[in-house]
Structures are given as C-alpha cells and as structure tokens.
Motif scaffolding. Sequence first.
Motif, short mmCIF file in Angstrom:
data_model
loop_
_atom_site.label_atom_id
_atom_site.label_comp_id
_atom_site.label_asym_id
_atom_site.label_seq_id
_atom_site.Cartn_x
_atom_site.Cartn_y
_atom_site.Cartn_z
N LEU A 175 0.80 -1.32 -0.24
CA LEU A 175 0.13 -0.25 0.05
C LEU A 175 0.73 1.37 0.05
N GLY A 176 2.11 1.14 -0.19
CA GLY A 176 3.63 2.60 0.43
C GLY A 176 2.93 3.10 1.37
N VAL A 177 2.72 2.63 2.28
CA VAL A 177 2.54 2.99 3.94
C VAL A 177 4.38 2.70 4.85
N LEU A 178 4.69 4.14 4.44
CA LEU A 178 6.06 3.73 4.74
C LEU A 178 6.38 4.47 7.17
N ASP A 179 5.11 4.55 7.42
CA ASP A 179 4.83 4.97 8.74
C ASP A 179 5.96 4.97 9.45
N HIS A 180 6.77 4.75 10.58
CA HIS A 180 7.68 4.46 11.40
C HIS A 180 7.43 5.63 12.78
N ASP A 181 8.33 5.26 13.53
CA ASP A 181 8.03 5.46 14.76
C ASP A 181 9.73 5.68 14.96
N VAL A 182 9.77 7.72 15.98
CA VAL A 182 10.65 7.36 16.63
C VAL A 182 11.00 7.17 17.90
N VAL A 183 11.73 6.20 18.44
CA VAL A 183 11.83 6.10 20.05
C VAL A 183 13.25 7.11 20.66
N LEU A 184 13.17 8.21 20.60
CA LEU A 184 14.34 9.15 21.34
C LEU A 184 13.98 8.78 22.68
N PRO A 185 15.50 9.15 23.21
CA PRO A 185 17.25 8.50 24.51
C PRO A 185 15.91 8.52 25.32
N ASP A 186 14.66 9.31 25.73
CA ASP A 186 14.12 9.59 26.92
C ASP A 186 12.84 8.50 26.84
N GLY A 187 12.85 8.00 25.94
CA GLY A 187 11.39 7.17 25.72
C GLY A 187 10.75 7.06 25.51
N GLN A 188 10.54 9.06 24.57
CA GLN A 188 9.09 9.37 24.18
C GLN A 188 8.94 8.25 22.65
N VAL A 189 7.11 8.28 22.23
CA VAL A 189 8.06 8.07 20.96
C VAL A 189 7.14 8.27 19.78
N MET A 190 7.86 9.24 18.75
CA MET A 190 7.49 10.34 17.75
C MET A 190 6.61 9.64 16.91
N SER A 191 5.20 9.16 16.26
CA SER A 191 5.21 8.33 15.17
C SER A 191 4.71 9.37 13.94
N ASN A 192 5.28 8.71 13.12
CA ASN A 192 5.17 9.97 11.76
C ASN A 192 5.47 8.68 10.46
N PRO A 193 3.48 9.51 10.18
CA PRO A 193 2.68 9.21 8.74
C PRO A 193 4.09 9.40 7.51
N LEU A 194 4.48 7.56 6.83
CA LEU A 194 4.76 8.44 5.32
C LEU A 194 4.10 7.69 4.49
N ARG A 195 3.86 8.29 3.47
CA ARG A 195 3.55 7.31 2.05
C ARG A 195 4.20 7.92 0.85
N VAL A 196 3.86 6.84 0.20
CA VAL A 196 4.29 6.82 -1.63
C VAL A 196 2.72 6.02 -2.07
N VAL A 197 2.75 7.61 -2.76
CA VAL A 197 0.83 7.04 -3.60
C VAL A 197 1.79 7.35 -5.21
N PRO A 198 0.59 6.48 -5.70
CA PRO A 198 0.55 6.33 -7.16
C PRO A 198 0.34 7.67 -7.53
N ALA A 199 0.36 8.79 -8.47
CA ALA A 199 0.42 10.00 -9.13
C ALA A 199 1.00 9.69 -10.51
N GLU A 200 -0.13 11.14 -11.63
CA GLU A 200 0.29 11.17 -12.60
C GLU A 200 1.62 11.10 -13.02
N GLY A 201 2.76 10.87 -13.59
CA GLY A 201 4.19 10.60 -14.40
C GLY A 201 4.25 10.10 -13.49
N GLY A 202 4.02 8.96 -12.14
CA GLY A 202 5.22 8.62 -11.19
C GLY A 202 4.25 8.46 -10.14
N SER A 203 4.79 8.61 -8.92
CA SER A 203 4.13 9.01 -7.47
C SER A 203 4.67 10.44 -6.80
#
Length: 145
Positions: free
Chosen positions: A75-103
């Motif tokens: 589905l092109g889902v590249l979501d990732h969490d970054v766990v900081l040194p203090d344990g805090q989790v930063m969730s980062n939504p990232l997608r690759v989607v089809p688009a005219e001429g590529g993506s």
Amino acid sequence: MTAGGPAAAAERESRYVGALVGRPADEVYAYASDPAHLPEWAAGLAAGVEHEDGRWFADSPMGRVELRFAPPNDLGVLDHDVVLPDGQVMSNPLRVVPAEGGSEVVFTVRRRGMSDAELERDAAAVRADLEALARIVEQRAAATA
C-alpha cells in the motif's frame, strides 16, 4: 468545537508535505522502505543507521534513537516511529502514492508543541528530505537505463 479549545486544536495541527517523483510508486517504496538508505536522503539521520539484534538505531540531532518501521506492504505505507533517548515515541506517517507521471511521497508533519516558526522549519526540512529522495530514486533509474 474541538475539545480543549483553539489552543488544543493548534497543538494537533498537521502539515502534509509532499514531493513528486518521476518513478513508479512501487520503485520508490522499494528504495525508501530500506532503512539502510535513510542516511542518503534523510538529513537528520546523516550520521548513519545501524541494525542491531533485529532493531534499527540512528544517531540523530536528538541523540541515539530507535527507528521502528511499518511492516512491508503493498500500500506504500512507510510509517515509522522514532523512539527518543528519553523513551518518548514520535509517530511519523509517510506514504508513497501513485501520481500522474510517477508517484508522490507524502509525510505528515505534526506540530507537537512547536512554535509557528519551528513548524515551518520542520516542514521545510522534511520537504528537502523528500526532494532528496526523489532525486536519488530518479538518478538511480537513469543510471541503470
């Protein structure tokens, strides 16, 4: 009305930052989903990414962080969490989607307590990273053509 009023709503603000890539979405996904490639296009992780005991780590401006990625998918889902040194989790939504001429690669930048200026800087940094990703994938394709 949003619970918590206008200040709470501003705290949940998101910006959608994207870059067009002149390559098919599956090709962009294949490259971007390999954590070993992150230092090539994600400036904040330029110091390198290491795979240790089945987990990914990187030296970042925030210190050593753990990177947790969405499982491989079609589905092109590249979501990732970054766990900081203090344990805090930063969730980062990232997608690759089809688009005219590529993506298109789209990252959701979340305010997370930032000032307007900090949010703009963060969005600009993400935009630069996504544009670098686009250049690299396009150059790799041109080099093999």
